[in-house]
Each structure stands twice: as structure tokens, then as C-alpha cells.
Design a protein around this motif. Structure first.
Motif, PDB file in Angstrom:
ATOM      1  N   GLN A 243       0.943  -1.183   0.079  1.00 41.53           N
ATOM      2  CA  GLN A 243       0.012  -0.041  -0.038  1.00 41.53           C
ATOM      3  C   GLN A 243       0.952   1.120   0.001  1.00 41.53           C
ATOM      4  OE1 GLN A 243      -2.964  -0.334   3.171  1.00 41.53           O
ATOM      5  NE2 GLN A 243      -3.672  -2.314   2.217  1.00 41.53           N
ATOM      6  N   LEU A 244       1.068   1.808  -1.164  1.00 38.43           N
ATOM      7  CA  LEU A 244       2.073   2.991  -1.456  1.00 38.43           C
ATOM      8  C   LEU A 244       1.570   4.130  -1.852  1.00 38.43           C
ATOM      9  CD1 LEU A 244       4.885   0.496  -3.003  1.00 38.43           C
ATOM     10  CD2 LEU A 244       4.256   1.181  -0.421  1.00 38.43           C
ATOM     11  N   VAL A 245       2.305   5.283  -2.104  1.00 45.67           N
ATOM     12  CA  VAL A 245       1.567   6.501  -2.453  1.00 45.67           C
ATOM     13  C   VAL A 245       1.644   6.311  -4.202  1.00 45.67           C
ATOM     14  CG1 VAL A 245       4.096   7.393  -2.646  1.00 45.67           C
ATOM     15  CG2 VAL A 245       2.021   8.848  -2.751  1.00 45.67           C
TER      16      VAL A 245
ATOM     17  N   LYS B 117       1.190  11.728  -4.720  1.00 46.30           N
ATOM     18  CA  LYS B 117       2.289  12.559  -4.932  1.00 46.30           C
ATOM     19  C   LYS B 117       1.875  14.127  -5.515  1.00 46.30           C
ATOM     20  CE  LYS B 117       6.394  11.416  -4.898  1.00 46.30           C
ATOM     21  NZ  LYS B 117       7.324  10.524  -4.607  1.00 46.30           N
ATOM     22  N   THR B 118       0.854  14.174  -6.319  1.00 45.13           N
ATOM     23  CA  THR B 118       0.368  15.417  -6.869  1.00 45.13           C
ATOM     24  C   THR B 118      -0.088  16.359  -5.469  1.00 45.13           C
ATOM     25  OG1 THR B 118      -0.094  14.485  -9.103  1.00 45.13           O
ATOM     26  CG2 THR B 118      -1.069  16.708  -8.703  1.00 45.13           C
ATOM     27  N   THR B 119      -0.914  15.758  -4.972  1.00 39.54           N
ATOM     28  CA  THR B 119      -1.566  16.367  -3.905  1.00 39.54           C
ATOM     29  C   THR B 119      -0.447  17.014  -2.915  1.00 39.54           C
ATOM     30  OG1 THR B 119      -3.425  14.844  -4.222  1.00 39.54           O
ATOM     31  CG2 THR B 119      -3.233  16.154  -1.759  1.00 39.54           C
ATOM     32  N   LEU B 120       0.598  16.083  -2.597  1.00 39.67           N
ATOM     33  CA  LEU B 120       1.478  16.654  -1.731  1.00 39.67           C
ATOM     34  C   LEU B 120       2.387  17.860  -2.352  1.00 39.67           C
ATOM     35  CD1 LEU B 120       2.935  13.123  -0.607  1.00 39.67           C
ATOM     36  CD2 LEU B 120       1.730  14.578   0.793  1.00 39.67           C
TER      37      LEU B 120
ATOM     38  N   MET C   1       7.640  15.359   2.382  1.00 39.25           N
ATOM     39  CA  MET C   1       6.986  14.054   1.802  1.00 39.25           C
ATOM     40  C   MET C   1       6.724  13.866   0.321  1.00 39.25           C
ATOM     41  SD  MET C   1       3.627  13.640   4.862  1.00 39.25           S
ATOM     42  CE  MET C   1       3.212  15.420   4.717  1.00 39.25           C
ATOM     43  N   ALA C   2       6.575  15.010  -0.338  1.00 44.37           N
ATOM     44  CA  ALA C   2       6.543  14.955  -1.850  1.00 44.37           C
ATOM     45  C   ALA C   2       7.652  14.556  -2.430  1.00 44.37           C
ATOM     46  CB  ALA C   2       6.158  16.450  -2.296  1.00 44.37           C
ATOM     47  N   THR C   3       8.899  14.793  -1.865  1.00 46.98           N
ATOM     48  CA  THR C   3      10.117  14.237  -2.547  1.00 46.98           C
ATOM     49  C   THR C   3      10.426  12.792  -2.203  1.00 46.98           C
ATOM     50  OG1 THR C   3      11.545  15.335  -0.642  1.00 46.98           O
ATOM     51  CG2 THR C   3      11.051  16.496  -2.874  1.00 46.98           C
TER      52      THR C   3
ATOM     53  N   ASP D 120      -3.139   6.967  -1.106  1.00 46.74           N
ATOM     54  CA  ASP D 120      -3.524   8.389  -1.683  1.00 46.74           C
ATOM     55  C   ASP D 120      -4.710   8.987  -0.983  1.00 46.74           C
ATOM     56  OD1 ASP D 120      -1.359   7.997  -3.342  1.00 46.74           O
ATOM     57  OD2 ASP D 120      -2.456   7.759  -5.163  1.00 46.74           O
ATOM     58  N   GLY D 121      -5.663   8.125  -0.703  1.00 46.75           N
ATOM     59  CA  GLY D 121      -7.140   8.784  -0.073  1.00 46.75           C
ATOM     60  C   GLY D 121      -6.574   9.364   0.982  1.00 46.75           C
TER      61      GLY D 121
END
Ligand code: RET
Length: 274
Positions: A17-19, A24-27, A73-75, A228-229
Motif C-alpha cells: 500500500q504505497l503512494v 504525489k500530486t496532492t503533496l 513528503m512530496a520528495t 492516496d485517499g
């Protein structure tokens, strides 16, 4: 080998269960929003003398911390994998195991352990709480976040996960107690405009904050929502709890002089008199 020994030779199934792309876009989007909010709040402070900038300083730091955490988190930083093993018992065959590898963004808890005390400080100063109550509310808040972090890495099938969660919820009740009961009692000593404003913004805070343990329970706890949710749910809450809260506070502070607090001492040291 006989047929019955085959299952032990095959590797147990693992559910990763991964991003994903949406997460990623949301972050990244929230990182940019936090950055813009920080710039706006800093700019709003330029129009007021430094002695009167406490709310601006606290509120700008809140979105700066959030921007840093979202950049991490985004990176792909500030994230670990929680290995969860689920054991299934059967009547005539040996137990089987399923594994879940779910990402836990611990950077959130670093963010929250710094920003939720600052948010409480904003509200406490607005209400006129004394130092003793501010300190207790902030310490209960830090306990809530750190035990929530332990819950996020707790093992399944032991009291760890939901035990830590329960402890965090008790700490949260202490926070609410200080804010809703003591804060409301204390703000009565201020003008009725300040009291009304405190009632609204503290009520908003209570609703937004209470959504966090609910999202946690559904997403991290019961894993009923994808990574993601979970990212999207926390993104919405973080935008309400930080930029929206901050803008509301600073705009109201600007048009309500009764919200000014006399800090004196260290805060104004060397800044020159009136
Ligand atoms: C956890 C899980 C354990 C139980 C409780 C929680 C509460 C978290 C809260 C977080 C607030 C965060 C904010 C962030 C700002 O952007 C740790 C989720 C009670 C209340 C306001």
C-alpha cells in the motif's frame, strides 16, 4: 515434497500500500499552498509594528513548518513502511499469513508536534489563558501527537496500536478541556467582540481537529482507505487548520484592536517606546 508442504515453500502474499500519482500530486500542491500562505502572512505583518506581530509570527511559522513537511513528503522523505502481518487460523491446515506493507508518513507527526502547539498558542493568547493552562494544554497536545505516532507503527494483534490510539484520544480530551472550558471562561474578561470571535474560531478548530482522529482510524487504523485517499483527506484538513485558520485570525486581528495583547518585556525589548 507432498502437496501439503507446498504452501510453506511459496512466499506469503504481500499487499503493497504505497503512494501513487494522485497522492504525489496532492503533496506538491499542498506544499505550494503552504508556501504562498507563509508569504502572505509574512507580508501582512509588515504593516504592523514589531511589538504587535506575535500572532503574525506564530501563524507564519505554522505554515512554514507545514511547507517543510510537505516538501519532505512530496520528495519521498519522512516516510517509512509499516510491516503488518495478519495471521489466519484454519481448522485442518496450518495457519496462513498475509502481509501488508503500508507507507506511514511520519513527517506529518513531526509537523503536527510543532504546529499544533503553535495553533494552541494562538488560540490561548486570543482567549487570554494564563501560562499554567497554556503549558498544560501544549504538553497534553504533544503527548497526543507522539502517542499517535506510536499508534501508527503499532503491531496488529497486540494492544500497541489501539492502546496508543486510546491514550492519544485521552490527551486530546485534555486539550479540548483547556480550550473549550478554560478558554471560554477566560475570554469573558475580554470585550464581547473578542469573545464572539474566539467562540467561532475555537469552534471551527474543534470540528477540524476532531476530523483527524477519525481519518486516522479509518485510513491508518482500519486501512479502509488507500494511501492516496489518506493523503487527500489530510490535505483538505491541513489547509483548513493552517492557511484558512491563519487568514481568518490575522484578518480579524487587523480590524479588531481589542485582540491586541500587551507583551512587553522580551518581545519588545529594544524596539523603542511609543
Ligand atoms: C491522531 C491519532 C491518535 C488520536 C488522535 C489524533 C489527533 C490528531 C490531531 C491532529 C491535528 C492536527 C492539525 C494539524 C494542522 O495542520 C494523532 C491523529 C486524537 C488532533 C490541526
Amino acid at each position: 515434497p507432498s502437496a501439503t508442504s507446498l504452501p510453506s515453500v511459496l512466499p506469503d502474499p504481500v499487499d503493497h500500500q504505497l503512494v501513487g500519482h494522485d497522492g504525489k500530486t496532492t503533496l506538491w500542491v499542498v506544499f505550494v499552498i503552504m508556501l504562498i500562505a507563509s508569504a502572505v502572512f509574512a507580508a501582512m505583518s509588515w504593516r504592523v509594528p514589531v511589538q504587535k506581530r506575535l500572532f503574525h509570527v506564530i501563524t507564519t511559522l505554522i505554515t512554514i513548518f507545514a511547507a517543510i513537511s510537505y516538501f519532505a513528503m512530496a520528495t519521498g522523505h519522512g516516510v517509512s513502511v509499516n510491516h503488518i502481518t495478519l495471521r489466519e487460523s484454519h481448522d485442518h491446515v496450518p495457519d496462513t499469513f498475509t502481509h501488508i506493507d503500508r507507507q506511514v508518513f511520519w513527517a506529518r507527526y513531526v509537523d503536527w508536534s510543532l504546529t499544533t502547539p503553535l495553533l494552541l498558542l494562538d488560540l490561548s493568547l486570543l482567549a487570554g489563558l494564563n501560562g499554567a493552562h497554556i503549558l498544560m494544554a501544549i504538553i497534553a497536545d504533544v503527548i497526543m501527537i507522539l502517542t499517535g505516532l506510536f499508534a501508527a507503527f503499532g503491531s496488529e494483534g497486540t494492544p500497541q496500536k489501539w492502546g496508543w490510539y486510546a491514550i492519544a484520544c485521552v490527551a486530546y480530551l485534555v486539550v479540548i478541556w483547556h480550550l473549550a472550558i478554560n478558554g471560554r471562561a477566560q475570554v469573558k474578561n475580554k470585550s464581547s467582540k473578542v469573545a464572539t470571535f474566539f467562540g467561532s474560531i475555537a469552534g471551527f478548530t474543534l470540528i477540524v481537529w476532531t476530523a483527524y482522529p477519525i481519518v486516522w482510524g479509518i485510513a491508518d487504523g482500519a486501512r479502509k482507505v488507500s494511501v492516496d485517499g489518506e493523503i487527500i483527506a489530510y490535505a483538505v484538513l491541513d489547509i483548513l487548520a493552517k492557511p484558512v485558520f491563519g487568514l481568518w485570525l490575522l484578518l480579524t486581528h487587523a480590524r479588531l484592536p481589542e485582540t491586541n495583547i500587551d507583551l512587553g518585556g522580551f518581545w519588545s525589548y529594544g524596539a523603542g517606546g511609543e
